[in-house]
Enzyme design. Structure first.
Site, PDB file in Angstrom:
ATOM      1  N   HIS A 195       4.844  -4.996   4.219  1.00  0.00           N
ATOM      2  CA  HIS A 195       5.268  -4.428   5.327  1.00  0.00           C
ATOM      3  C   HIS A 195       4.525  -4.580   6.864  1.00  0.00           C
ATOM      4  CE1 HIS A 195       6.461  -1.378   2.353  1.00  0.00           C
ATOM      5  NE2 HIS A 195       6.131  -0.566   2.726  1.00  0.00           N
ATOM      6  N   HIS A 207      12.158   2.112   2.262  1.00  0.00           N
ATOM      7  CA  HIS A 207      10.918   2.741   1.785  1.00  0.00           C
ATOM      8  C   HIS A 207      10.040   2.408   3.052  1.00  0.00           C
ATOM      9  CE1 HIS A 207       8.086   4.966  -0.563  1.00  0.00           C
ATOM     10  NE2 HIS A 207       9.136   5.231  -0.709  1.00  0.00           N
ATOM     11  N   SER A 239      10.217 -13.609  -2.227  1.00  0.00           N
ATOM     12  CA  SER A 239      11.428 -12.347  -1.868  1.00  0.00           C
ATOM     13  C   SER A 239      12.089 -13.574  -0.535  1.00  0.00           C
ATOM     14  CB  SER A 239      11.233 -11.173  -1.381  1.00  0.00           C
ATOM     15  OG  SER A 239      12.121 -10.943  -0.533  1.00  0.00           O
ATOM     16  N   ASP A 245       8.801  -9.439  -7.239  1.00  0.00           N
ATOM     17  CA  ASP A 245       8.151  -9.790  -6.828  1.00  0.00           C
ATOM     18  C   ASP A 245       7.385 -10.861  -6.756  1.00  0.00           C
ATOM     19  OD1 ASP A 245       5.819  -8.298  -5.909  1.00  0.00           O
ATOM     20  OD2 ASP A 245       5.775  -6.724  -5.721  1.00  0.00           O
TER      21      ASP A 245
HETATM   22  N1  SAH Z   1       7.725   0.019  -5.144  1.00  0.00           N
HETATM   23  C1  SAH Z   1       6.517  -0.482  -5.231  1.00  0.00           C
HETATM   24  C2  SAH Z   1       5.583  -0.658  -4.613  1.00  0.00           C
HETATM   25  C3  SAH Z   1       5.808  -2.001  -3.828  1.00  0.00           C
HETATM   26  S1  SAH Z   1       4.442  -2.799  -3.025  1.00  0.00           S
HETATM   27  C4  SAH Z   1       6.750   0.810  -6.609  1.00  0.00           C
HETATM   28  O1  SAH Z   1       7.512   1.492  -6.934  1.00  0.00           O
HETATM   29  O2  SAH Z   1       4.670   0.950  -6.353  1.00  0.00           O
HETATM   30  C5  SAH Z   1       5.245  -3.806  -2.185  1.00  0.00           C
HETATM   31  C6  SAH Z   1       4.795  -4.960  -2.727  1.00  0.00           C
HETATM   32  O3  SAH Z   1       6.086  -6.459  -3.080  1.00  0.00           O
HETATM   33  C7  SAH Z   1       3.990  -6.029  -3.399  1.00  0.00           C
HETATM   34  O4  SAH Z   1       4.084  -5.758  -5.008  1.00  0.00           O
HETATM   35  C8  SAH Z   1       4.221  -7.864  -3.096  1.00  0.00           C
HETATM   36  O5  SAH Z   1       3.370  -8.384  -4.088  1.00  0.00           O
HETATM   37  C9  SAH Z   1       5.531  -7.477  -2.932  1.00  0.00           C
HETATM   38  N2  SAH Z   1       6.141  -8.680  -2.243  1.00  0.00           N
HETATM   39  C10 SAH Z   1       4.907  -8.575  -1.008  1.00  0.00           C
HETATM   40  N3  SAH Z   1       5.887  -9.563  -0.327  1.00  0.00           N
HETATM   41  C11 SAH Z   1       6.433 -10.534  -1.474  1.00  0.00           C
HETATM   42  C12 SAH Z   1       7.089 -11.643  -1.057  1.00  0.00           C
HETATM   43  N4  SAH Z   1       7.562 -12.051  -0.107  1.00  0.00           N
HETATM   44  N5  SAH Z   1       7.822 -12.572  -2.092  1.00  0.00           N
HETATM   45  C13 SAH Z   1       8.276 -10.982  -3.255  1.00  0.00           C
HETATM   46  N6  SAH Z   1       6.893 -10.264  -3.481  1.00  0.00           N
HETATM   47  C14 SAH Z   1       6.683  -9.756  -2.200  1.00  0.00           C
HETATM   48 MG    MG Z   2       7.256   1.946  -0.113  1.00  0.00          MG
END
Ligand code: SAH
Ligand code: MG
Length: 231
Positions: A158, A183, A138, A85
């Site tokens: 998303h 998810h 990511s 993240d």
């Molecule tokens: N799995 C988590 C929820 C994830 S929310 C839970 O169980 O609560 C989505 C996450 O994706 C966010 O924290 C956001 O910072 C991360 N995110 C979004 N785009 C991203 C990217 N390009 N690189 C890394 N992290 C990313």
């Molecule tokens: Mg989710």
């Protein structure tokens, strides 16, 4: 010093798996417990499938809720979970959007910073020996990643662009016979956004994956053919 596996066992003497579930349930985040349990169980199968020590990958950790469900699987099977993240939140977490939480805004910068929350969750669970955090973008990490994955959980941004970048970047790393989990797959648009559903549809249409479990909006797929262009 590595965390002791007993760190999160409760004083009441509950088992380590139960203690981890309690911590996952208590953590801030976006993972209903039934889906978290299904995630843990799918990752446990993946961990057990590689006797050499499985490699599990999480894309989108937020404050570490799903990280604990997955970390429990890693710990139980001797696998390692890499948890990615950038910790600045997705578009949908920014102020004014549905999934915003003022508590995770870093006052000096005014930006979301979930890394301190993630660390507290993972360290508090005593999972430091099984979970490695990777802080960054990511798709950038995906482009440099070389180790075949036994399990990859996609739960990052998303919006269409970030979701597809994660899918394109990570799904080719999933080894044959191993698992990809996505998810927030909502077949009915009334229930939630489209991109994760579209990734799942594309994975199924590719012929490279077959369905191997679902719970709520969690879909688990198993790779049955090499990624296109890779022999
Ligand atoms: N799995 C988590 C929820 C994830 S929310 C839970 O169980 O609560 C989505 C996450 O994706 C966010 O924290 C956001 O910072 C991360 N995110 C979004 N785009 C991203 C990217 N390009 N690189 C890394 N992290 C990313
Ligand atoms: Mg989710």
């Amino acid at each position: 010093m590595p965390d002791s596996p007993s760190t999160a066992s409760s004083a009441s003497g509950s088992s380590r798996p139960e203690a981890l579930l309690d911590l996952a349930r208590a953590a801030k985040g976006f993972m209903p417990d039934d889906e978290g349990l299904a995630l843990r169980d799918a990752a446990t199968r993946a961990g057990a499938a590689n006797a050499a020590g499985a490699t599990l990958m999480e894309i989108g950790a937020w404050c570490g809720k799903s990280t604990v469900y997955l970390g429990a699987a890693a710990e139980a099977t001797g696998a390692v979970l890499f948890s990615i993240d950038h910790h600045h939140g997705s578009e949908e977490n920014q102020p004014g959007w549905d999934h915003h939480d003022d508590a995770v805004v870093d006052a000096p910068s005014g930006r979301i910073d979930t890394l301190p929350f993630w660390r507290r969750t993972v360290d508090g669970a005593g999972l430091g020996g099984s979970v490695v955090g990777m802080v960054g973008d990511s798709p950038t990490i995906a482009a440099h990643w070389r180790t075949p994955l036994d399990f990859c959980f996609i739960d990052g941004g998303h919006g269409a662009e970030p979701a597809w970048a994660d899918f394109r970047g990570w799904s080719p790393h999933v080894a044959i016979d191993r698992w990809l989990a996505i998810h927030d797959v909502f077949p009915d648009p009334a229930d939630g956004g489209r991109p994760p559903y579209e990734l799942w549809t594309a994975a199924m249409a590719s012929g490279e994956f077959v369905e191997d479990g679902e719970c709520g909006s969690l879909r688990v797929l198993r790779r049955v053919a090499a990624p296109a262009g890779v022999r």
